[in-house]
Design a protein around this motif. Structure first.
Motif, PDB file in Angstrom:
ATOM      1  N   GLY A 157       0.820  -1.205   0.000  1.00 39.85           N
ATOM      2  CA  GLY A 157       0.000   0.000   0.000  1.00 39.85           C
ATOM      3  C   GLY A 157       0.853   1.254   0.000  1.00 39.85           C
ATOM      4  N   ASP A 158       2.127   1.105   0.381  1.00 35.07           N
ATOM      5  CA  ASP A 158       3.030   2.263   0.397  1.00 35.07           C
ATOM      6  C   ASP A 158       3.328   2.790  -1.002  1.00 35.07           C
ATOM      7  OD1 ASP A 158       3.128   2.201   3.103  1.00 35.07           O
ATOM      8  OD2 ASP A 158       5.186   1.448   3.280  1.00 35.07           O
ATOM      9  N   HIS A 159       3.019   1.991  -2.016  1.00 36.25           N
ATOM     10  CA  HIS A 159       3.285   2.446  -3.396  1.00 36.25           C
ATOM     11  C   HIS A 159       2.325   3.549  -3.831  1.00 36.25           C
ATOM     12  CE1 HIS A 159       0.414  -0.892  -3.454  1.00 36.25           C
ATOM     13  NE2 HIS A 159      -0.093  -0.382  -4.560  1.00 36.25           N
TER      14      HIS A 159
ATOM     15  N   ASN B 236      -1.054  -0.853 -11.587  1.00 37.48           N
ATOM     16  CA  ASN B 236      -0.409  -2.090 -12.045  1.00 37.48           C
ATOM     17  C   ASN B 236       0.068  -2.941 -10.870  1.00 37.48           C
ATOM     18  OD1 ASN B 236      -0.783  -1.617 -14.775  1.00 37.48           O
ATOM     19  ND2 ASN B 236       1.179  -0.587 -15.034  1.00 37.48           N
ATOM     20  N   ILE B 237       0.594  -2.281  -9.826  1.00 40.52           N
ATOM     21  CA  ILE B 237       1.033  -3.029  -8.642  1.00 40.52           C
ATOM     22  C   ILE B 237      -0.178  -3.641  -7.932  1.00 40.52           C
ATOM     23  CG2 ILE B 237       2.146  -2.844  -6.389  1.00 40.52           C
ATOM     24  CD1 ILE B 237       3.926  -0.659  -7.547  1.00 40.52           C
TER      25      ILE B 237
ATOM     26  N   LYS C 217      -3.854 -10.516  -8.972  1.00 34.54           N
ATOM     27  CA  LYS C 217      -3.561 -11.688  -9.799  1.00 34.54           C
ATOM     28  C   LYS C 217      -2.812 -12.750  -8.998  1.00 34.54           C
ATOM     29  CE  LYS C 217      -3.399  -9.249 -14.235  1.00 34.54           C
ATOM     30  NZ  LYS C 217      -2.532  -8.794 -15.365  1.00 34.54           N
ATOM     31  N   LYS C 218      -1.856 -12.304  -8.191  1.00 32.49           N
ATOM     32  CA  LYS C 218      -1.113 -13.252  -7.369  1.00 32.49           C
ATOM     33  C   LYS C 218      -2.051 -13.949  -6.394  1.00 32.49           C
ATOM     34  CE  LYS C 218       2.690 -13.709  -7.579  1.00 32.49           C
ATOM     35  NZ  LYS C 218       3.576 -14.666  -8.281  1.00 32.49           N
TER      36      LYS C 218
ATOM     37  N   VAL D 282       9.392  -0.298  -6.669  1.00 31.15           N
ATOM     38  CA  VAL D 282      10.082  -1.419  -7.304  1.00 31.15           C
ATOM     39  C   VAL D 282      10.166  -2.603  -6.344  1.00 31.15           C
ATOM     40  CG1 VAL D 282      12.296  -2.198  -8.258  1.00 31.15           C
ATOM     41  CG2 VAL D 282      11.418   0.066  -8.840  1.00 31.15           C
ATOM     42  N   LEU D 283      10.451  -2.318  -5.102  1.00 31.87           N
ATOM     43  CA  LEU D 283      10.591  -3.366  -4.087  1.00 31.87           C
ATOM     44  C   LEU D 283       9.271  -4.090  -3.862  1.00 31.87           C
ATOM     45  CD1 LEU D 283      12.295  -4.780  -1.965  1.00 31.87           C
ATOM     46  CD2 LEU D 283      11.845  -2.890  -0.399  1.00 31.87           C
ATOM     47  N   ILE D 284       8.179  -3.343  -3.751  1.00 28.23           N
ATOM     48  CA  ILE D 284       6.868  -3.960  -3.548  1.00 28.23           C
ATOM     49  C   ILE D 284       6.488  -4.809  -4.751  1.00 28.23           C
ATOM     50  CG2 ILE D 284       4.397  -3.476  -3.323  1.00 28.23           C
ATOM     51  CD1 ILE D 284       5.179  -0.982  -1.683  1.00 28.23           C
TER      52      ILE D 284
END
Length: 367
Positions: free
Chosen positions: A119-121, A145-146, A152-153, A356-358
């Motif tokens: 959620g930080d994104h 997209n994230i 999807k995951k 990127v990390l998330i």
């Protein structure tokens, strides 16, 4: 007194290096650095002496380098560039030690600033800066997209869990759920499988994310160093001959950042951990002066949020002094460069690195 060549004593013993077979005099090979071997080195006493000696010198080097890097910004970098390296800890070696201590502290206290939660994104986007509000569609697309990848995951995990549950069902109409000790069980209609699978998926997905994000976070923050070094190299390309010098400076800056944030965590956030509901007190004076109703618009335009201002508060002085010591930059240029690079570095950590990390963590989660 005049010293003649007759008075100078030269080492007469010629050794053959056991590693590279080079002929040399003295205590160590001048080609590969291998020391002269003495059978005495195999004794137990010598072994423990080497262990104690290693930790003693290692600790003294590390603490000395951290202290100088903290109190004299740019000094250790300058010494490294000049080739004076023996008295100090190596940049990468020092970074690994400081990073280890840093992540132990923040993980114990429970701070998530450098290990983001999902959620930080949605925060610290490029469009948060008024001059870059045109980037709002791009920020929204990245966040969407994230979020889509997260969903999807979850669907993939739920399908896999459903398949396992149906495989373990008694027949096509009922499902037996057993407890871990297998002493109790319950029979449910097979139509409840999707509901059960979804609930298990939600817990498992969050558990996998929490388990993976810390490991990936420690690696990705190190990858950030070459990027910040590239900014330094481009800005000071006339004064820095090699990119490696900028990389050393970036590493020392990151070491300073991790040290300061560790201290801040212990001083400001530890009471919050000990006393539930206790809010940090270090930033309260700045919030009262700079982020009240009157000053907030100006402060947010100049320094961003209060969280960003806090980082600028201890980043800018370090960069200013380091640039002055290394490059002798004019004071007004130095202020501008320190300010701009501090804001760039903040966005790289909390705007780019977190997203990127998330995304990378979610993509690599598997049952």
């Amino acid at each position: 007194m005049k010293i003649t060549t007759k008075q100078i004593q030269y080492g007469t013993d010629i050794h053959t290096c056991k590693n590279c077979e080079h002929k040399f005099t003295g205590k160590a090979c001048n080609m590969c650095g291998e020391k002269v071997f003495d059978p005495h080195q195999l004794t137990t006493k010598h072994f423990f002496h080497e262990v104690i000696d290693f930790f003693y010198h290692f600790e003294s080097k590390v603490l000395k380098t951290i202290k100088l890097n903290f109190l004299k910004p740019g000094f250790i970098t300058l010494q490294n560039i000049k080739g004076i390296r023996v008295p100090y800890a190596k940049p990468v070696q020092l970074y690994l030690v400081v990073a280890f201590v840093f992540y132990v502290i923040v993980s114990k206290v429970g701070v998530k600033d450098y290990i983001p939660t999902f959620g930080d994104h949605h925060y610290f986007s490029l469009s948060d800066y008024k001059l870059l509000q045109w980037a709002q569609p791009l920020d929204d697309k990245i966040a969407a997209n994230i979020d889509s990848l997260w969903v999807k995951k979850g669907r993939v995990m739920q399908a896999e869990i459903e398949e396992k549950l149906r495989y373990n069902s008694v027949n096509q109409q009922s499902l037996i759920l057993k407890s871990r000790d297998r002493q109790d069980s319950i029979v449910l209609p097979v139509e409840n499988v999707p509901i059960i699978a979804y609930r298990q998926m939600v817990e498992l997905r969050q558990s996998l994310y929490n388990h993976s994000i810390g490991t990936f976070g420690k690696t990705f923050i190190f990858i950030l160093l070459p990027i910040f070094a590239a900014f330094l190299f481009l800005i000071f390309f006339k004064k820095i001959q090699y990119y490696g010098a900028a990389l050393i400076l970036a590493t020392h800056f990151m070491i300073y950042n991790l040290c300061v944030y560790s201290l801040y965590t212990l001083i400001d956030l530890w009471p919050r951990y000990l006393f539930k509901g206790f809010k940090g007190w270090v930033l309260r004076p700045f919030d009262a002066v700079l982020y009240n109703e009157t000053m907030a618009p100006i402060s947010e335009a100049l320094f961003g949020s209060g969280f960003e201002f806090f980082h600028l508060l201890f980043w800018m002085p370090w960069l200013y002094i380091a640039f002055k010591r290394l490059f002798n930059t004019v004071w007004w240029k130095n202020i501008i460069l320190s300010y701009l690079l501090s804001r760039v570095f903040f966005y790289l950590i909390f705007g780019v690195l977190k997203k990127v990390l998330i995304a990378f963590t979610v993509y690599n989660m598997h049952l």
